[in-house]
Design a protein around this motif. Sequence first.
Motif, PDB file in Angstrom:
ATOM      1  N   PHE A   6       0.882  -1.173   0.000  1.00  0.00           N
ATOM      2  CA  PHE A   6       0.000   0.000   0.000  1.00  0.00           C
ATOM      3  C   PHE A   6       0.912   1.212   0.000  1.00  0.00           C
ATOM      4  O   PHE A   6       1.632   1.453   0.973  1.00  0.00           O
ATOM      5  CB  PHE A   6      -0.914  -0.015   1.231  1.00  0.00           C
ATOM      6  N   HIS A   7       0.903   1.930  -1.096  1.00  0.00           N
ATOM      7  CA  HIS A   7       1.839   3.057  -1.242  1.00  0.00           C
ATOM      8  C   HIS A   7       1.148   4.099  -2.122  1.00  0.00           C
ATOM      9  O   HIS A   7       1.409   4.194  -3.313  1.00  0.00           O
ATOM     10  CB  HIS A   7       3.145   2.561  -1.872  1.00  0.00           C
ATOM     11  N   VAL A   8       0.231   4.806  -1.499  1.00  0.00           N
ATOM     12  CA  VAL A   8      -0.608   5.758  -2.230  1.00  0.00           C
ATOM     13  C   VAL A   8      -0.170   7.166  -1.830  1.00  0.00           C
ATOM     14  O   VAL A   8      -0.563   7.682  -0.787  1.00  0.00           O
ATOM     15  CB  VAL A   8      -2.092   5.540  -1.905  1.00  0.00           C
ATOM     16  N   THR A   9       0.683   7.754  -2.665  1.00  0.00           N
ATOM     17  CA  THR A   9       1.358   8.989  -2.265  1.00  0.00           C
ATOM     18  C   THR A   9       0.638  10.259  -2.705  1.00  0.00           C
ATOM     19  O   THR A   9       1.141  11.356  -2.477  1.00  0.00           O
ATOM     20  CB  THR A   9       2.791   9.007  -2.847  1.00  0.00           C
ATOM     21  N   THR A  10      -0.530  10.123  -3.332  1.00  0.00           N
ATOM     22  CA  THR A  10      -1.253  11.318  -3.789  1.00  0.00           C
ATOM     23  C   THR A  10      -1.517  12.278  -2.619  1.00  0.00           C
ATOM     24  O   THR A  10      -2.002  11.863  -1.570  1.00  0.00           O
ATOM     25  CB  THR A  10      -2.598  10.921  -4.434  1.00  0.00           C
ATOM     26  N   ASP A  11      -1.194  13.537  -2.859  1.00  0.00           N
ATOM     27  CA  ASP A  11      -1.413  14.587  -1.871  1.00  0.00           C
ATOM     28  C   ASP A  11      -2.857  15.073  -2.028  1.00  0.00           C
ATOM     29  O   ASP A  11      -3.173  15.837  -2.934  1.00  0.00           O
ATOM     30  CB  ASP A  11      -0.406  15.716  -2.152  1.00  0.00           C
ATOM     31  N   ILE A  12      -3.743  14.587  -1.139  1.00  0.00           N
ATOM     32  CA  ILE A  12      -5.164  14.925  -1.245  1.00  0.00           C
ATOM     33  C   ILE A  12      -5.435  16.249  -0.535  1.00  0.00           C
ATOM     34  O   ILE A  12      -5.134  16.390   0.658  1.00  0.00           O
ATOM     35  CB  ILE A  12      -6.037  13.810  -0.616  1.00  0.00           C
ATOM     36  N   ARG A  13      -5.977  17.191  -1.279  1.00  0.00           N
ATOM     37  CA  ARG A  13      -6.397  18.474  -0.690  1.00  0.00           C
ATOM     38  C   ARG A  13      -7.911  18.509  -0.748  1.00  0.00           C
ATOM     39  O   ARG A  13      -8.496  18.858  -1.777  1.00  0.00           O
ATOM     40  CB  ARG A  13      -5.827  19.648  -1.500  1.00  0.00           C
ATOM     41  N   PHE A  14      -8.524  18.077   0.337  1.00  0.00           N
ATOM     42  CA  PHE A  14      -9.974  17.900   0.362  1.00  0.00           C
ATOM     43  C   PHE A  14     -10.644  19.115   0.991  1.00  0.00           C
ATOM     44  O   PHE A  14     -10.240  19.576   2.041  1.00  0.00           O
ATOM     45  CB  PHE A  14     -10.323  16.653   1.187  1.00  0.00           C
ATOM     46  N   GLY A  15     -11.682  19.620   0.326  1.00  0.00           N
ATOM     47  CA  GLY A  15     -12.493  20.639   0.973  1.00  0.00           C
ATOM     48  C   GLY A  15     -12.744  21.866   0.130  1.00  0.00           C
ATOM     49  O   GLY A  15     -12.359  21.949  -1.032  1.00  0.00           O
ATOM     50  N   ARG A  18     -10.009  25.689  -2.186  1.00  0.00           N
ATOM     51  CA  ARG A  18      -8.579  25.557  -1.937  1.00  0.00           C
ATOM     52  C   ARG A  18      -7.744  25.781  -3.198  1.00  0.00           C
ATOM     53  O   ARG A  18      -6.564  25.424  -3.236  1.00  0.00           O
ATOM     54  CB  ARG A  18      -8.296  24.175  -1.327  1.00  0.00           C
ATOM     55  N   MET A 147      -7.117   9.021  -7.057  1.00  0.00           N
ATOM     56  CA  MET A 147      -6.218   8.523  -5.996  1.00  0.00           C
ATOM     57  C   MET A 147      -5.732   7.106  -6.282  1.00  0.00           C
ATOM     58  O   MET A 147      -5.486   6.334  -5.368  1.00  0.00           O
ATOM     59  CB  MET A 147      -6.955   8.577  -4.644  1.00  0.00           C
ATOM     60  N   TRP A 247     -15.361  11.581  -1.044  1.00  0.00           N
ATOM     61  CA  TRP A 247     -14.307  10.869  -0.303  1.00  0.00           C
ATOM     62  C   TRP A 247     -14.504   9.352  -0.449  1.00  0.00           C
ATOM     63  O   TRP A 247     -13.537   8.590  -0.552  1.00  0.00           O
ATOM     64  CB  TRP A 247     -14.290  11.335   1.142  1.00  0.00           C
ATOM     65  N   LEU A 251     -11.707   6.458  -1.702  1.00  0.00           N
ATOM     66  CA  LEU A 251     -11.338   5.341  -0.823  1.00  0.00           C
ATOM     67  C   LEU A 251     -11.789   3.988  -1.372  1.00  0.00           C
ATOM     68  O   LEU A 251     -11.238   2.945  -1.023  1.00  0.00           O
ATOM     69  CB  LEU A 251     -11.924   5.555   0.573  1.00  0.00           C
TER      70      LEU A 251
END
Lengths: 395, 395
Positions: A6-15, A18, A147, A247, A251
């Motif tokens: 498990f190596h999910v490096t996406t930088d999630i900017r949620f909300g 932004r 993602m 979200w 996931l």
Amino acid sequence: MENFNFHVTTDIRFGKDRLDELPTVLNEFGKRVLIVYGGGSIKKNGLYDKVANELKENGNTVFELAGVEPNPRVTTVEKGAEICRQEKVDVILAIGGGSVIDAAKVIAAAAFYQGSAWDLVLERKGFAGPALPLVTILTLAATGSEMNTNAVITNWKTKEKLGTAGPSMLPKASFLDPQNTFTVNQYQTAAGSADIMSHLIENYFNKTEGTDVQDFVAEGIMRAVIKNCPIALKYPDDYDARANLMWASSLALNGLTGNGKQGSWSCHAIEHELSAFYDITHGIGLAIITPRWMEYVLNEQTAGKLAQFARNVFGVEESVDRMAARMGIQKLYDYFKACKIPMTLPEVGIDDEKFSLMAKQAVAHSSIDKNGYVPLDEAAVEEILRQSLVERNFE
Amino acid sequence: MENFNFHVTTDIRFGKDRLDELPTVLNEFGKRVLIVYGGGSIKKNGLYDKVANELKENGNTVFELAGVEPNPRVTTVEKGAEICRQEKVDVILAIGGGSVIDAAKVIAAAAFYQGSAWDLVLERKGFAGPALPLVTILTLAATGSEMNTNAVITNWKTKEKLGTAGPSMLPKASFLDPQNTFTVNQYQTAAGSADIMSHLIENYFNKTEGTDVQDFVAEGIMRAVIKNCPIALKYPDDYDARANLMWASSLALNGLTGNGKQGSWSCHAIEHELSAFYDITHGIGLAIITPRWMEYVLNEQTAGKLAQFARNVFGVEESVDRMAARMGIQKLYDYFKACKIPMTLPEVGIDDEKFSLMAKQAVAHSSIDKNGYVPLDEAAVEEILRQSLVERNFE
């Protein structure tokens, strides 16, 4: 449980709101940006202007690939890759749903690839080469492409819709602002939610034992979708409902519910042929196929898991597994219907003319005949398609 | 739902017998490795020898810091940082549970820090500086430290146990082999599982509305712990039970169930004082405190969420929220007892002597008086501690 990475490096900017962070994120990769988007809904709802403004203030050199199709074509991918090569693009910014992001992923990889983009997709063991960095702004809760490393591309000439994946295609960053889905119409909202449900269901029904964490997490995300999709359909700008669907989409297919398991996805294998031959909306095809598939695979071995699904996802209280299983299938079918999804193939313009050809391709393009939850041969796929011609009652 | 970032880049290598991948992972950072471990159980069960062998064949220069305490001391951290500076260590390899990994994180950061390691911990807004790369081999399913940026360090002189966190302290890679937890005894297995449950519960009871995905995922992971901990207690080498507990530990505290929410953790704030004053096992303290805290915060506003917990986690069918809530608290208490956790403070050697001092510190070291699920002042903390002196019935 099987071994997994498990190596999910996406930088999630949620909300909310932004996009002012976008320049900082892009600047890490360079100033020459290719924007990839679809049919222009982002021009209507103002998102395009907001992004263009941020890029202008940031001094970016911007190129554009508009008009990515709902089932993105390899010809469009070729066009994008050509722009990247010609214009020495540093980073791709995909603004859209799964189709746009999928196209952008393969554009990013094809930019460096020796050979056609379709050859790249045909590397069935996965793509191991490099790709341009990709940043996404998600506008539809559905595929989870924001993602993960997957992309699905359609070749209209050969009537093939095939998946590819590779670590370099994972988005570096994804902006998930639920407000960007307020304008998604009822049909696409329901279809996207059905897609999320299908990812969870495909991961859930699996032969690997001892995966409670993955399974119970999947049940939880399913319950979140089942609760929030109807709210979003009724109140399109309900922020929390849209946030939960968004979200959930990420996931459902980032490894969380599928890792540690083996086996190939059945409903997706079948649906990909429907989309490849008839260009229908992916999530709608999945919603139609899934309950029929569940009924087809219901047997002594699978009744327990199907009953677990019925009980833990839909609160079915029946204690006999086979009966509980049927009640769960019915509840899923009724749920999709309540979301106003057309639940038969004729309603989306498909008759039985190409069933045998599609069944043949579904088996040829996948390993469902060997590694399906219940192995499916061509006859089995045809039967599931035939059951999808008319309304059903599963109880 | 609140805005949040999710950017967990740890490369998780989950599963059986993957230490042959260790050299490749370490080589990315350099050849000079500091191994950090605890009381030597890894020497008894053979893990130390396996790692040493891999490092020897890989031509690493190895330094060691052994004897990290269960509540790791800042003095130990200072020792480790000194080795890193003196020996120009390239990468730290932590082999152990949360305490060892936490110590290794702060060692990694302190190696570059101008000032004492305790000053670093006291940077309460979070640590923004650089750190040496850290790779972990997890041997206890509990704290989740293997996949997050947090560390908790104890200052025995000042009787303070405080948390710190920073992006540079996130492990680069973590090896999660459930077999490495086969030798964990019943007490520590139960304590670790209680720690996981507590992380999920602290995230779950939160004032932010509209977080169904996070909440339903948390419920799922809780159910996985409640199912698998008793199996691991009975059959210590049941691979799937250990695997589910191990993956649950990572997911419980990597942001998945806590992001998009606000508010400070109450039971941890109280338990940290128990550990700081009495050096008890963290998970045991949490198990004792949590049901009393739940009863204390049960009121008209909180009954709905406590009832949701009772129904979705423990299958309580009672329809009146306040009654369902009490039944859920009782079930949690009974579950901990069934795991043979001592459920009163006197059983772990704690009387009321320092209650008022610990209550004072719990409030001083946290923001539970302002941002708790239900705000807790010193009197509230004292009351919760008093309720922890004797066996309880919550229904």
